[in-house]
Design an enzyme around this catalytic site. Structure first.
Site, mmCIF file in Angstrom:
data_model
loop_
_atom_site.group_PDB
_atom_site.id
_atom_site.type_symbol
_atom_site.label_atom_id
_atom_site.label_comp_id
_atom_site.label_asym_id
_atom_site.label_seq_id
_atom_site.Cartn_x
_atom_site.Cartn_y
_atom_site.Cartn_z
ATOM 1 N N HIS A 129 61.186 -31.724 -33.119
ATOM 2 C CA HIS A 129 60.082 -32.328 -32.356
ATOM 3 C C HIS A 129 60.022 -33.844 -32.601
ATOM 4 O O HIS A 129 59.771 -34.614 -31.672
ATOM 5 C CB HIS A 129 58.760 -31.666 -32.711
ATOM 6 N N CYS A 158 37.605 -37.759 -17.725
ATOM 7 C CA CYS A 158 37.250 -38.277 -16.402
ATOM 8 C C CYS A 158 36.991 -37.075 -15.503
ATOM 9 O O CYS A 158 36.706 -35.983 -16.014
ATOM 10 C CB CYS A 158 38.309 -39.240 -15.865
ATOM 11 N N HIS A 205 53.837 -29.709 -31.208
ATOM 12 C CA HIS A 205 55.155 -30.088 -30.674
ATOM 13 C C HIS A 205 55.261 -31.566 -30.314
ATOM 14 O O HIS A 205 56.317 -32.164 -30.474
ATOM 15 C CB HIS A 205 55.490 -29.273 -29.414
ATOM 16 N N THR A 252 39.080 -35.443 -13.407
ATOM 17 C CA THR A 252 40.189 -34.490 -13.496
ATOM 18 C C THR A 252 40.921 -34.546 -14.837
ATOM 19 O O THR A 252 41.681 -33.628 -15.163
ATOM 20 C CB THR A 252 41.242 -34.804 -12.424
HETATM 21 C C1 RB5 Z 1 36.493 -40.646 -10.145
HETATM 22 O O1 RB5 Z 1 35.956 -40.286 -8.924
HETATM 23 C C2 RB5 Z 1 37.777 -39.887 -10.398
HETATM 24 O O2 RB5 Z 1 38.781 -40.373 -9.579
HETATM 25 C C3 RB5 Z 1 38.180 -40.004 -11.859
HETATM 26 O O3 RB5 Z 1 37.137 -39.510 -12.654
HETATM 27 C C4 RB5 Z 1 39.408 -39.232 -12.271
HETATM 28 O O4 RB5 Z 1 39.362 -37.917 -11.863
HETATM 29 C C5 RB5 Z 1 40.700 -39.886 -11.958
HETATM 30 O O5 RB5 Z 1 41.771 -39.358 -12.224
#
Ligand code: RB5
Length: 145
Positions: free
Chosen positions: A134, A65, A98, A67
């Site tokens: 682990h 996504c 791990h 982030t």
């Molecule tokens: C989308 O704008 C963004 O929020 C998504 O891709 C992600 O980063 C969410 O955690």
């Protein structure tokens, strides 16, 4: 080995690069979407991927996504999923050894494609250590109260 991959719009273009890279290496790749770069909701694709992954023995998952954070939070809600957010090869190797991570999460707004493909390669090629300590730790949090 089967690799199941999914993204939202934020990860759409990096996902396409990862798919091309993995197909070029001969992996069997299943893409659960999204299928266009239009805005969409990442938990939908975390759910699709984790359902398919839990039904596919020995497969690994990749979720991208913006982030990587939302995807990892959503995927980890599912019992049996151990999703790891990694933007470096040391973490990708360590989380396989791990944590026996079965899903790699990355953020396309965080990492460039060159490093992302190295992180993917490291994650896929690194086996779980099968070390007793682990296994004990994973089993402990699998049923955390
Ligand atoms: C989308 O704008 C963004 O929020 C998504 O891709 C992600 O980063 C969410 O955690």
């Amino acid at each position: 080995m089967k690799i199941i991959i999914g993204s939202d719009h934020g990860g759409y273009y990096l996902k396409q690069e990862i798919i091309d890279h993995l197909i070029g290496k001969g992996f069997d790749v299943s893409d659960v979407g999204c299928d266009t770069p239009e805005s969409c909701d990442y938990p939908i694709y975390a759910e699709k991927l984790t359902n398919e992954l839990l039904a596919t023995p020995d497969a690994l998952g990749i979720l991208v996504c913006g982030t990587g954070i939302g995807m990892s939070m959503a995927a980890n809600k599912k019992k049996g999923i151990r999703a790891a957010l990694c933007h470096d090869t040391f973490s990708a190797q360590a989380t396989r050894e791990h944590n026996n991570a079965n899903v790699l999460c990355m953020g396309a707004r965080v990492i460039g494609p060159g490093l992302a493909l190295k992180v993917v390669d490291t994650f896929i090629k690194t086996p779980f250590s099968n070390d007793e300590r682990h296994i004990r730790r994973i089993e402990y949090y699998d049923d955390l109260k």
